[in-house]
Design an enzyme around this catalytic site. Structure first.
Site, PDB file in Angstrom:
ATOM      1  N   ASP A  86       0.829  -1.216  -0.191  1.00 58.36           N
ATOM      2  CA  ASP A  86       0.001  -0.139   0.125  1.00 58.36           C
ATOM      3  C   ASP A  86       0.906   1.342  -0.037  1.00 58.36           C
ATOM      4  O   ASP A  86       1.986   1.136   0.343  1.00 58.36           O
ATOM      5  CB  ASP A  86      -1.004   0.090   1.376  1.00 58.36           C
ATOM      6  CG  ASP A  86      -2.132   1.013   0.860  1.00 58.36           C
ATOM      7  OD1 ASP A  86      -2.969   0.736   0.206  1.00 58.36           O
ATOM      8  OD2 ASP A  86      -1.889   2.113   1.377  1.00 58.36           O
ATOM      9  N   TYR A 161      -2.549  12.099   3.538  1.00 63.67           N
ATOM     10  CA  TYR A 161      -3.051  11.028   4.576  1.00 63.67           C
ATOM     11  C   TYR A 161      -2.466  11.438   5.920  1.00 63.67           C
ATOM     12  O   TYR A 161      -2.872  11.433   6.969  1.00 63.67           O
ATOM     13  CB  TYR A 161      -2.783   9.617   4.212  1.00 63.67           C
ATOM     14  CG  TYR A 161      -3.510   8.886   3.096  1.00 63.67           C
ATOM     15  CD1 TYR A 161      -5.101   8.770   3.555  1.00 63.67           C
ATOM     16  CD2 TYR A 161      -3.343   8.932   1.919  1.00 63.67           C
ATOM     17  CE1 TYR A 161      -5.774   8.188   2.418  1.00 63.67           C
ATOM     18  CE2 TYR A 161      -4.305   8.467   0.758  1.00 63.67           C
ATOM     19  CZ  TYR A 161      -5.549   7.990   1.248  1.00 63.67           C
ATOM     20  OH  TYR A 161      -6.433   7.632   0.277  1.00 63.67           O
TER      21      TYR A 161
HETATM   22  O1  CP3 Z   1      -3.461  -4.924  -6.346  1.00 61.36           O
HETATM   23  C1  CP3 Z   1      -2.888  -3.926  -6.336  1.00 61.36           C
HETATM   24  O2  CP3 Z   1      -3.103  -2.899  -7.053  1.00 61.36           O
HETATM   25  C2  CP3 Z   1      -1.815  -3.718  -5.388  1.00 61.36           C
HETATM   26  C3  CP3 Z   1      -2.166  -3.121  -4.195  1.00 61.36           C
HETATM   27  C4  CP3 Z   1      -2.658  -1.858  -3.723  1.00 61.36           C
HETATM   28  C5  CP3 Z   1      -3.323  -1.500  -2.403  1.00 61.36           C
HETATM   29  N1  CP3 Z   1      -3.246  -0.319  -2.407  1.00 61.36           N
HETATM   30  C6  CP3 Z   1      -3.622  -2.500  -1.682  1.00 61.36           C
HETATM   31  C7  CP3 Z   1      -5.005  -2.401  -0.721  1.00 61.36           C
HETATM   32  C8  CP3 Z   1      -2.315  -0.521  -4.328  1.00 61.36           C
HETATM   33  C9  CP3 Z   1      -1.575  -0.349  -5.661  1.00 61.36           C
HETATM   34  C10 CP3 Z   1      -2.801   0.417  -3.481  1.00 61.36           C
HETATM   35  C11 CP3 Z   1      -2.542   1.821  -3.754  1.00 61.36           C
HETATM   36  C12 CP3 Z   1      -3.288   2.958  -2.890  1.00 61.36           C
HETATM   37  N2  CP3 Z   1      -3.471   2.972  -1.704  1.00 61.36           N
HETATM   38  C13 CP3 Z   1      -3.674   4.039  -3.349  1.00 61.36           C
HETATM   39  C14 CP3 Z   1      -3.456   4.483  -4.748  1.00 61.36           C
HETATM   40  C15 CP3 Z   1      -4.460   3.877  -5.989  1.00 61.36           C
HETATM   41  C16 CP3 Z   1      -5.616   4.379  -5.857  1.00 61.36           C
HETATM   42  O3  CP3 Z   1      -6.646   3.236  -5.552  1.00 61.36           O
HETATM   43  O4  CP3 Z   1      -6.232   5.414  -5.868  1.00 61.36           O
HETATM   44  C17 CP3 Z   1      -4.410   4.789  -2.230  1.00 61.36           C
HETATM   45  C18 CP3 Z   1      -5.063   5.915  -2.520  1.00 61.36           C
HETATM   46  C19 CP3 Z   1      -4.254   3.917  -1.093  1.00 61.36           C
HETATM   47  C20 CP3 Z   1      -4.972   4.172   0.238  1.00 61.36           C
HETATM   48  C21 CP3 Z   1      -5.877   3.372   0.518  1.00 61.36           C
HETATM   49  N3  CP3 Z   1      -5.567   1.983   1.088  1.00 61.36           N
HETATM   50  C22 CP3 Z   1      -7.105   3.336   0.350  1.00 61.36           C
HETATM   51  C23 CP3 Z   1      -7.651   4.546  -0.234  1.00 61.36           C
HETATM   52  C24 CP3 Z   1      -7.669   2.096   0.742  1.00 61.36           C
HETATM   53  C25 CP3 Z   1      -9.166   1.675   0.479  1.00 61.36           C
HETATM   54  C26 CP3 Z   1      -9.869   1.771   1.738  1.00 61.36           C
HETATM   55  C27 CP3 Z   1     -11.281   0.738   1.294  1.00 61.36           C
HETATM   56  O5  CP3 Z   1     -11.243  -0.236   2.077  1.00 61.36           O
HETATM   57  O6  CP3 Z   1     -11.854   0.846   0.440  1.00 61.36           O
HETATM   58  C28 CP3 Z   1      -6.574   1.337   1.106  1.00 61.36           C
HETATM   59  C29 CP3 Z   1      -6.825  -0.057   1.677  1.00 61.36           C
HETATM   60  C30 CP3 Z   1      -6.295  -1.065   0.682  1.00 61.36           C
HETATM   61  N4  CP3 Z   1      -5.232  -1.162   0.094  1.00 61.36           N
HETATM   62  C31 CP3 Z   1      -6.961  -2.397   0.376  1.00 61.36           C
HETATM   63  C32 CP3 Z   1      -6.113  -2.932  -0.442  1.00 61.36           C
HETATM   64  C33 CP3 Z   1      -6.254  -4.548  -0.998  1.00 61.36           C
HETATM   65  C34 CP3 Z   1      -8.168  -2.995   1.154  1.00 61.36           C
HETATM   66  C35 CP3 Z   1      -7.925  -3.417   2.365  1.00 61.36           C
HETATM   67  C36 CP3 Z   1      -8.848  -4.659   2.655  1.00 61.36           C
HETATM   68  O7  CP3 Z   1      -8.709  -5.718   2.473  1.00 61.36           O
HETATM   69  O8  CP3 Z   1      -9.851  -4.215   3.713  1.00 61.36           O
END
Ligand code: CP3
Length: 359
Positions: A86, A161
């Protein structure tokens, strides 16, 4: 430090992959496809594994991060893996108290909002990156000729963040700092750029063959603020990656992605990217024209159509494939990350279709 001799871009393992070739402007390669957020909640095998590990814990446990990275490659047959991690993992590795709350996103206990808070921003020590390098090594060993994409968050999106303390719709506190305290702003974004450069660099040295910088919230800035306040820090980050070159002196391809940034794609290229990730607000053909016609593109299947009847989605895929044909390189992807309720079979069907028709 240039890439080691056994790196997949040097050994030949990934250099002739369709993703690397298209990102380097070789249109003769087949049209490849992968999905942002392909590793994650749309997959039952991911949800099963995550029952036992918290999100950030799984990111820093090499066996788990490696396994989750590989799941979508095995299931969908996508043409690239993206490292499971992440954008806030570098915070964790630098000692910031951060967690990812399910359905919410990253939450930071003590946001950084004053000069005094800067004392808590410690450098990211090289040894903290060992679990990342270890996970990447495991992944590339299994991937063979399929490239792994490294990634990180751009300083603006990441800092939002740290400053807000969590997700925010309008980024009001972030933008206030940006306009009211330039010195603090520059210090926070410089730190974000430094830790993310180290994070991406570790992934690439351990075997990733391309990299993507996510500036997901850049579109919340106008072009002018982007250029004056965010872009210099993204440029500083990219310049720290200048030594990531293969044996022939060619650099590891760099994709730059933002949401709602159609107005300033050339500025996003100018910070030091090689390819631009395009969202659903502009067609690939228009993005191509805006970028002066010489830039490989990635995108932009509308995530809003993943639930549509197949005939509708298929017509959209044909449009995207056709629109992307004009660019000197096109990697098919979504307009944003896979939504969590997406039927994974639809993703597999898209991959099969692109492999069938997408030359
Ligand atoms: O498969 C992939 O793309 C690789 C994994 C990946 C994650 N986060 C895993 C994740 C990547 C490339 C990211 C990037 C990320 N993280 C961004 C930029 C990409 C985008 O979506 O705009 C941002 C802004 C974040 C910060 C973040 N982390 C957010 C906004 C969230 C989502 C909150 C939600 O639950 O909707 C996360 C959590 C996150 N990152 C999850 C995953 C698989 C979900 C965690 C879960 O399983 O609950």
């Amino acid at each position: 430090m240039t890439l080691r001799p056994g790196h997949p871009l040097n050994s030949g393992a990934s250099a002739s992959s369709a993703v690397v070739r298209q990102l380097r402007g070789d249109q003769k390669a087949a049209r490849p496809v992968w999905f942002m957020r392909q590793a994650g909640r749309s997959l039952p095998e991911y949800r099963a594994l995550r029952e036992r590990y918290a999100m950030l814990e799984s990111c820093v446990t090499p066996d788990i991060a490696a396994e989750i990275t590989l799941q979508p490659v095995r299931r969908h047959g996508v043409d690239a893996a993206i490292f499971f991690s992440d954008i806030v993992v570098p915070f964790l590795l630098a000692g910031i108290d951060v967690e990812i709350q399910s359905g919410v996103g990253p939450v930071i206990d003590q946001p950084v909002r004053s000069h005094r808070d800067l004392d808590r921003l410690r450098p990211l020590e090289a040894h903290s990156l060992e679990p990342i390098a270890e996970a990447v090594s495991q992944v590339v060993q299994e991937l063979g000729s399929t490239p792994l994409i490294a990634f990180g968050g751009a300083p603006f999106t990441l800092a939002s963040y740290l400053i807000e303390g969590g997700p925010s719709k309008d980024l009001a506190i972030t933008r206030a700092m940006m306009s009211e305290d330039r010195e603090l702003w520059d210090a926070v974004l410089t730190w974000c750029a430094d830790i993310t450069a180290a994070f991406i660099s570790a992934q690439v040295h351990a075997g990733a063959s391309a990299l993507q910088l996510f500036d997901s919230w850049a579109g919340k800035l106008g072009a002018q603020d982007y250029v004056s306040s965010a872009a210099p820090h993204s440029a500083a980050l990219f310049s720290q990656l200048d030594d990531l070159v293969d044996d022939s002196g060619t650099r590891v391809p760099r994709i730059h992605f933002g949401l709602g940034t159609a107005e300033f794609l050339p500025e996003m290229l100018a910070v030091g990217a090689d390819a631009i990730g395009v969202d659903a607000t502009i067609t690939l053909a228009k993005a191509h024209a805006a970028l002066g016609g010489e830039v490989p593109l990635q995108g932009n299947i509308d995530v809003g159509l993943l639930d549509a009847p197949w005939e509708v989605l298929r017509r959209h895929l044909d449009d995207v494939l056709e629109s992307g044909r004009v660019a000197p390189g096109h990697v098919l992807n979504l307009s944003h990350g896979v939504p969590k309720d997406t039927d994974p079979d639809v993703l597999t069907k898209i991959v099969d279709y692109v492999h069938e028709v997408g030359s």
